[in-house]
Design a protein around this motif. Structure first.
Motif, short mmCIF file in Angstrom:
data_model
loop_
_atom_site.label_atom_id
_atom_site.label_comp_id
_atom_site.label_asym_id
_atom_site.label_seq_id
_atom_site.Cartn_x
_atom_site.Cartn_y
_atom_site.Cartn_z
N SER A 1 34.52 -116.41 36.08
CA SER A 1 33.43 -116.34 35.11
C SER A 1 33.97 -116.32 33.68
O SER A 1 34.86 -115.54 33.35
CB SER A 1 32.60 -115.08 35.35
N ALA A 2 33.41 -117.19 32.84
CA ALA A 2 33.83 -117.22 31.43
C ALA A 2 33.51 -115.91 30.72
O ALA A 2 34.20 -115.53 29.78
CB ALA A 2 33.17 -118.38 30.71
N ARG A 3 32.46 -115.22 31.16
CA ARG A 3 32.13 -113.94 30.55
C ARG A 3 33.26 -112.93 30.73
O ARG A 3 33.60 -112.18 29.81
CB ARG A 3 30.83 -113.39 31.14
N PHE A 4 33.84 -112.90 31.91
CA PHE A 4 34.96 -111.99 32.16
C PHE A 4 36.21 -112.44 31.39
O PHE A 4 36.94 -111.60 30.86
CB PHE A 4 35.26 -111.93 33.66
N ARG A 5 36.45 -113.74 31.31
CA ARG A 5 37.61 -114.21 30.57
C ARG A 5 37.46 -113.88 29.08
O ARG A 5 38.43 -113.51 28.41
CB ARG A 5 37.79 -115.72 30.76
N SER A 6 36.23 -114.00 28.58
CA SER A 6 35.97 -113.66 27.19
C SER A 6 36.20 -112.17 26.94
O SER A 6 36.79 -111.77 25.93
CB SER A 6 34.54 -114.05 26.83
N SER A 7 35.75 -111.35 27.87
CA SER A 7 35.96 -109.91 27.75
C SER A 7 37.44 -109.56 27.80
O SER A 7 37.91 -108.67 27.09
CB SER A 7 35.21 -109.15 28.86
N ALA A 8 38.19 -110.26 28.64
CA ALA A 8 39.63 -110.03 28.72
C ALA A 8 40.29 -110.32 27.38
O ALA A 8 41.14 -109.55 26.91
CB ALA A 8 40.25 -110.90 29.81
N ALA A 9 39.88 -111.40 26.73
CA ALA A 9 40.43 -111.74 25.42
C ALA A 9 40.08 -110.66 24.40
O ALA A 9 40.92 -110.27 23.57
CB ALA A 9 39.90 -113.10 24.96
N TRP A 10 38.85 -110.16 24.46
CA TRP A 10 38.44 -109.10 23.54
C TRP A 10 39.29 -107.86 23.73
O TRP A 10 39.76 -107.26 22.75
CB TRP A 10 36.96 -108.77 23.76
N VAL A 11 39.50 -107.46 24.98
CA VAL A 11 40.31 -106.27 25.26
C VAL A 11 41.72 -106.46 24.72
O VAL A 11 42.29 -105.56 24.09
CB VAL A 11 40.36 -105.98 26.77
N MET A 12 42.31 -107.64 24.95
CA MET A 12 43.66 -107.91 24.47
C MET A 12 43.75 -107.74 22.96
O MET A 12 44.70 -107.16 22.43
CB MET A 12 44.08 -109.32 24.87
N GLY A 13 42.75 -108.26 22.26
CA GLY A 13 42.75 -108.13 20.81
C GLY A 13 42.61 -106.70 20.35
O GLY A 13 43.27 -106.27 19.40
N GLU A 14 41.73 -105.94 21.02
CA GLU A 14 41.51 -104.55 20.63
C GLU A 14 42.76 -103.69 20.82
O GLU A 14 42.97 -102.73 20.07
CB GLU A 14 40.34 -103.95 21.43
N THR A 15 43.58 -104.04 21.80
CA THR A 15 44.80 -103.26 22.01
C THR A 15 45.83 -103.52 20.92
O THR A 15 46.67 -102.67 20.63
CB THR A 15 45.45 -103.60 23.37
#
Length: 224
Positions: free
Chosen positions: A148-162
């Motif tokens: 799901s692109a929604r999960f991939r997008s969330s993964a990218a967001w988490v990576m950036g926040e870290t």
């Protein structure tokens, strides 16, 4: 400074409007709750917040859940909210545990990583990052290859926040994928990592977290 009880007064008035017969736009109530979350000690306004949890608008309920969770820091209470059918409530319940480093909190966040909503899973992963849980790094990269692109997008967001440069390689894979929302999230995350480390993207250190072996599959855009 003029009125030390202003937060309590606002909370009571807000709950009265939210649960009364008078009609107030949910957007206005949501804005007032955003202000309240910045100025108030949640422990002082628990009764009005509990009343807000009865509001039919899920957005307002989710804001109340986050404030209550931050006020009581109770993993038992948050655990009960994770059964709520609305993902916004579950996501904000998880967010309220950010920074709580106890075995119970880690266990709850680890369970929430498996939630079927991308926002809930992403918030849980970020919460584990905040308490230094090393096993979550591989889970984040795994989510970057989700169908799901929604999960991939969330993964990218988490990576950036870290702000963790070890995610650089995985984010570069996401920038190359077809879904526009995922690409935007990945690029924004790389910018965040650049800012966190104070160097150009081109000179970022190589990631020590394995990137997906194959290009992530395509999918719909992330729900906001």
């Amino acid at each position: 400074q003029a009125d030390p009880m202003s937060d309590v007064t606002l909370a009571r008035d807000l709950a009265d409007h939210a649960t009364g017969s008078d009609k107030v736009e949910p957007a206005c109530l949501a804005r007032a709750m955003d202000i309240l979350s910045e100025i108030a000690d949640a422990a002082r306004i628990m009764p009005p917040l509990m009343r807000m949890m009865r509001h039919p608008n899920a957005r307002l309920r989710s804001k109340a859940v986050k404030m209550i969770g931050r006020g009581n820091r109770s993993t038992k209470w948050v655990s009960g909210r994770l059964n709520d059918p609305d993902p916004r409530v579950r996501a904000n319940a998880v967010e309220s545990l950010w920074g709580v480093d106890t075995p119970e909190s880690r266990g709850l966040l680890s369970a929430a990583v498996k939630d079927n909503d991308n926002r809930v899973a992403g918030n849980a992963m970020l919460g584990l990052c905040y308490v230094g849980e090393p096993s979550v790094l591989a889970e984040i990269v795994k989510m970057a290859a989700h169908e799901s692109a929604r999960f991939r997008s969330s993964a990218a967001w988490v990576m950036g926040e870290t702000g963790d440069s070890r995610f650089t390689e995985a984010l570069r894979h996401l920038i190359a994928e077809p879904d526009v929302t995922v690409r935007k999230r990945a690029f924004a995350a790389l910018v965040q990592i650049k800012a966190a480390h104070g160097h150009p993207l081109s000179s970022a250190p190589e990631s020590t977290v394995a990137a997906p072996a194959e290009e992530p599959p395509t999918g719909g855009s992330r729900a906001s």
